[in-house]
Design a protein around this motif. Structure first.
Motif, PDB file in Angstrom:
ATOM      1  N   ASP A  25      21.633  47.624 -21.409  1.00 33.27           N
ATOM      2  CA  ASP A  25      22.151  48.059 -21.483  1.00 33.27           C
ATOM      3  C   ASP A  25      21.827  49.539 -21.606  1.00 33.27           C
ATOM      4  O   ASP A  25      20.285  49.987 -22.039  1.00 33.27           O
ATOM      5  CB  ASP A  25      23.254  48.042 -22.518  1.00 33.27           C
ATOM      6  N   LYS A  26      22.270  51.297 -20.742  1.00 33.60           N
ATOM      7  CA  LYS A  26      21.796  52.007 -21.382  1.00 33.60           C
ATOM      8  C   LYS A  26      22.910  53.129 -21.211  1.00 33.60           C
ATOM      9  O   LYS A  26      23.132  53.211 -20.551  1.00 33.60           O
ATOM     10  CB  LYS A  26      20.779  52.778 -20.590  1.00 33.60           C
ATOM     11  N   GLY A  75      25.841  57.781 -26.686  1.00 31.20           N
ATOM     12  CA  GLY A  75      26.920  56.827 -27.117  1.00 31.20           C
ATOM     13  C   GLY A  75      28.532  56.958 -26.622  1.00 31.20           C
ATOM     14  O   GLY A  75      29.545  56.094 -27.316  1.00 31.20           O
ATOM     15  N   GLU A  76      29.026  57.252 -25.508  1.00 29.71           N
ATOM     16  CA  GLU A  76      30.000  56.901 -25.008  1.00 29.71           C
ATOM     17  C   GLU A  76      30.237  56.351 -23.270  1.00 29.71           C
ATOM     18  O   GLU A  76      31.203  55.278 -22.903  1.00 29.71           O
ATOM     19  CB  GLU A  76      31.166  58.038 -24.902  1.00 29.71           C
ATOM     20  N   ILE A  77      29.298  56.792 -22.760  1.00 31.50           N
ATOM     21  CA  ILE A  77      29.165  55.918 -21.497  1.00 31.50           C
ATOM     22  C   ILE A  77      27.900  55.665 -21.384  1.00 31.50           C
ATOM     23  O   ILE A  77      27.056  55.369 -21.635  1.00 31.50           O
ATOM     24  CB  ILE A  77      29.506  57.120 -20.227  1.00 31.50           C
ATOM     25  N   LEU A  78      28.397  53.932 -20.637  1.00 30.74           N
ATOM     26  CA  LEU A  78      27.240  52.965 -20.052  1.00 30.74           C
ATOM     27  C   LEU A  78      26.712  54.453 -18.948  1.00 30.74           C
ATOM     28  O   LEU A  78      27.106  53.150 -17.956  1.00 30.74           O
ATOM     29  CB  LEU A  78      27.568  51.829 -20.190  1.00 30.74           C
ATOM     30  N   VAL A  79      25.785  54.360 -19.215  1.00 29.87           N
ATOM     31  CA  VAL A  79      24.737  54.550 -17.419  1.00 29.87           C
ATOM     32  C   VAL A  79      24.486  53.361 -16.753  1.00 29.87           C
ATOM     33  O   VAL A  79      24.410  53.058 -15.422  1.00 29.87           O
ATOM     34  CB  VAL A  79      23.349  55.650 -17.475  1.00 29.87           C
ATOM     35  N   VAL A  80      23.606  52.659 -17.956  1.00 29.34           N
ATOM     36  CA  VAL A  80      23.454  51.406 -16.932  1.00 29.34           C
ATOM     37  C   VAL A  80      24.153  49.736 -17.575  1.00 29.34           C
ATOM     38  O   VAL A  80      24.284  50.038 -18.891  1.00 29.34           O
ATOM     39  CB  VAL A  80      21.978  50.992 -17.247  1.00 29.34           C
ATOM     40  N   LYS A  81      24.843  49.364 -17.367  1.00 33.63           N
ATOM     41  CA  LYS A  81      25.138  47.905 -17.328  1.00 33.63           C
ATOM     42  C   LYS A  81      25.395  46.366 -17.850  1.00 33.63           C
ATOM     43  O   LYS A  81      25.220  46.597 -16.269  1.00 33.63           O
ATOM     44  CB  LYS A  81      26.745  48.094 -17.761  1.00 33.63           C
TER      45      LYS A  81
END
Lengths: 362, 417
Positions: free
Chosen positions: A14-15, A19-25
């Motif tokens: 994950d990236k 801290g709010e949106i996951l760019v990589v899930k």
């Protein structure tokens, strides 16, 4: 563990930057030794972030990346032995071509003879022999790009990463560079992870393509399968041209389903994402799979009216009104047997049910 | 085939070259008219003061014009023994006119620059001359004061005969032309200017160095931080620019004085004892601290503008190719910032070399620079020609620095943004 099975392995990565949106899930991805893998996706889909994590310029928020069986999250970029080609070339502007290429060798304390040999080899590989004393500013965009490629390969890296390397080149140069890169990859057998948003580039060069959207892999397969058999409507629309119809499944059995469109017409399609009667679906059909004046017993056959004819050199594009939809695209090769393609003419269009895929509704 | 090159004609039949010239001429005139106000301003406000400075610094016509007959009579004098009666007579006549016109005070000031003790004997002569009888002026003048019989004073007078002199320049480097016409250094206890020049160079050099050391990380942060932080930092850097120079220097005085805040903090943290508070003002320390702070933006801005143009992917490329962060910085980043370093250092050094107000206020005796001396000569001793000479020497020094920089780094390599 299976970490050693693949050359590069992303495991539950994950990236997030803020801290709010996951760019990589939850990324799980394996790259085989010697493979040319392309990460394809629109901008903001997380593909460059993945590359940066692999190169070591970003750290995964969660999960681990393995290179050659070794977890690399705590290895700094300069110890990873990963060559990288940047979008804007990132050649050192104050160094000659020779100095640019000798940089990775010098920091590894390679001897002078060995350095010369390696640089000669790398430059001849990108057909730039004799350019050693030039400054990057004196080279054209294509030449700079080739120097960047040579620099990323000259120190025999384990893995080469390319971040939209051809983005800044004009169309013709881009195409010839695609073939050149492909040949270099084939002759060296080096593992390449390539990032692009250009689907043509991805299809031409890759062994496998991972299509990304919103931080998730949408489909991972080889180029022809990706084009011919997209698994969802995002992939179908992102790769190549596509005719779509929206409707509802009225009957489903085995590898066929009947879809009722808003206009009331019914299409026989290949059920990919739909399971049950009543599912909403989007039907995808490649323009070249639509046949003009087809044989009698084809499953789908409709009459349409030509609304626009655009001459494209090797083919003619036709936009027609079909089944209440005025965006139906046809591509007709400009061969000798020309049909009567005139504005307002009516034509019978048909296609096989296996070529039109009933996908999810996004 | 004819070998002569055919003249290319325009479609109108005019030779191309001529046609081009005609078109260009109009543009050239336009361009000149556009810059002419600026050119005019430059000539008035910059070039003419420098030229007049040059003339003032070497002009010595004042004494020459005051004693025309004396210098004419002195032409035959070899300068070994006392001059002849004719010289004395000519001097008497010249000086009489000066007294009548009340200009003799200026002469005595001028001659006192040349030789100490001249002022008093000229004054005495002015008083006694009223009772002089006609003839035999040599003895009458020598009777006024014994120094009038000293050949040294007559030699000093003769030295002022030429219309132009470079003696002010010699004085600026603690030298003078002695009685034999040789250029020698002044006695050691009276050398002040050489020390001052060296101190000026030293302070300018170290201020430049301190500014560089402090500005480099700041500029790097400015160029790499995300927008919202870098804007704030930029305001912090520029804030001093919006405050008066005098206010900033005065606040340093408040901070640095012996009972000041910095000293209080030192005492409070136990770094120094209360009765041995270090002097940080009215000496070099004060000048260094205040000037470094004041000149810092001049270093930050050129550095920042250069660093802003360096793509972050270059550092990444360096690291991905195997360079440690230090090697990558040293081999890739640093060389690319040299144009900014050059511009910043040149700017700060040139400003520092001629700095006046801050050293004047916080420099004390050991922290003042050559510009303070120039101001002193202009305001207190009124020796304007000496002040001009030192000003020109300073200007020449700056030009030399510029020239050396051009030779070493190349002025094309400079980047101010």
């Amino acid at each position: 563990m299976s970490e050693t099975d693949s050359f590069v392995k992303f495991k539950k990565v994950d990236k997030s930057y803020d801290g709010e949106i996951l760019v990589v899930k939850d990324l799980n991805l394996d790259v085989a030794q010697g493979e040319f893998l392309t990460l394809l996706g629109p901008s903001g889909s997380g593909k460059t972030t993945i590359l940066m994590m692999l190169a070591g310029f970003e750290t995964p928020t969660n999960g681990e990346i393995y290179l050659d069986g070794e977890a690399i999250s705590n290895i700094p970029p300069y110890k990873r032995r990963i060559g990288m080609v940047f979008q804007n070339y990132a050649l050192f502007p104050h160094m000659t071509v020779y100095e640019n290429l000798s940089f990775p060798l010098k920091v590894r304390k390679v001897s002078k003879d060995e350095t010369d040999k390696k640089i000669n080899k790398a430059l001849s590989m990108v057909s730039l022999t004799g350019f050693e004393t030039r400054m990057p500013g004196q080279l054209s965009g294509g030449q700079q790009q080739r120097v960047a490629v040579a620099r990323a390969l000259v120190f025999d890296p384990k893995l080469v990463l390319m971040d939209e390397p051809l983005g800044a080149l004009d169309k013709n140069l881009r195409e010839s560079m695609q073939y050149e890169l492909k040949h270099i990859h084939e002759s060296l057998g080096v593992t390449v992870v390539y990032v692009t948003h250009d689907q043509g580039e991805a299809l031409t060069m890759s062994n496998r393509i991972a299509v990304f959207n919103e931080g998730k892999i949408q489909q991972l397969s080889n180029p022809d399968k990706l084009y011919e058999e997209p698994v969802n409507s995002f992939v179908a629309e992102f790769i190549g041209e596509n005719n779509t119809f929206q409707g509802e499944v009225s009957e489903i059995s085995g590898n066929k389903c009947r879809v009722k469109l808003g206009s009331g017409d019914e299409i026989l399609a290949n059920p990919i994402s739909v399971k049950l009667k009543g599912d909403k679906t989007k039907i995808s059909l490649r323009p070249e799979r639509a046949l003009i004046n087809p044989e009698e017993k084809i499953e789908n056959k409709f009459k349409g009216k030509i609304e626009e004819v655009i001459y494209h050199g090797d083919h003619t594009r036709i936009r027609m009104n079909l089944l209440g939809k005025s965006q139906f695209i046809l591509k007709i090769p400009n061969s000798s047997a020309r049909m009567d393609l005139k504005l307002g003419n009516e034509m019978i269009i048909g296609w096989h049910s296996k070529d039109c895929r009933a996908l999810d509704l996004t | 085939m004819s070998s002569e090159t055919q003249k290319i004609l325009t479609t109108g039949g005019i030779p191309l070259e001529e046609s081009l010239k005609k078109v260009e001429k109009r543009n050239k005139i336009k361009a000149f008219l556009l810059v002419s106000p600026l050119l005019f301003f430059l000539i008035i406000a910059y070039i003419s003061p420098i030229v007049s400075l040059l003339f003032t610094s070497i002009d010595d016509r004042m004494v020459t014009n005051m004693l025309p007959k004396t210098f004419k009579a002195m032409k035959q004098w070899d300068g070994k023994d006392l001059p002849s009666e004719e010289v004395f007579e000519a001097f008497y006549q010249d000086y009489k006119i000066l007294i009548e016109e009340k200009r003799h005070g200026k002469l005595s000031t001028q001659m006192n620059y040349e030789k100490n003790g001249f002022k008093s004997i000229l004054k005495k002569l002015a008083r006694k001359m009223k009772k002089f009888e006609e003839g035999n002026y040599k003895e009458q003048i020598m009777a006024v004061h014994k120094r009038w019989a000293d050949v040294e004073y007559w030699r000093a007078l003769k030295r002022r005969a030429p219309t132009y002199t470079y003696s002010k320049y010699l004085k600026g480097v603690d030298m003078y032309e002695n009685e034999e016409g040789k250029i020698v250094e002044v006695p050691e206890e009276r050398r002040i200017y050489k020390i001052l020049w060296l101190r000026t160079l030293e302070i300018a050099f170290f201020v430049t160095l301190f500014c560089f050391l402090m500005a480099y990380p700041i500029a790097h942060l400015l160029a790499t931080l995300p927008m919202k932080y870098s804007n704030l930092l930029m305001i912090c850097v520029l804030l001093p620019f919006w405050t008066s120079l005098l206010v900033r220097t005065a606040s340093w005085m408040i901070l640095l004085q012996q009972q000041g805040i910095v000293n209080d903090v030192f005492v409070w943290t136990g770094l120094v004892a209360d009765d041995s508070r270090p002097e940080m003002m009215y000496n070099k320390t004060g000048t260094y601290v205040a000037m470094t702070q004041i000149l810092l933006p001049f270093m930050v801005l050129p550095l920042y503008s250069v660093m802003k143009t360096i793509s972050p992917s270059l550092m990444r490329a360096g690291k991905s190719l195997g360079g440690t962060p230090f090697i990558t910085f040293w081999k890739v980043y640093f060389p690319l910032t040299i144009p900014g370093i050059g511009a910043g250092c040149l700017l700060v050094f040139i400003i520092a070399v001629g700095y006046y107000i801050t050293p004047e206020l916080v420099g004390g005796a050991s922290g003042t620079l050559i510009s303070n001396q120039i101001a002193y000569q202009m305001k207190s001793t009124l020796d304007w020609s000496f002040a001009s000479a030192m000003g020109l020497m300073l200007l020449t020094g700056v030009l030399v620095v510029y020239w050396v920089y051009n030779k070493l780094v190349g002025i094309d390599n400079i980047k101010l943004g």
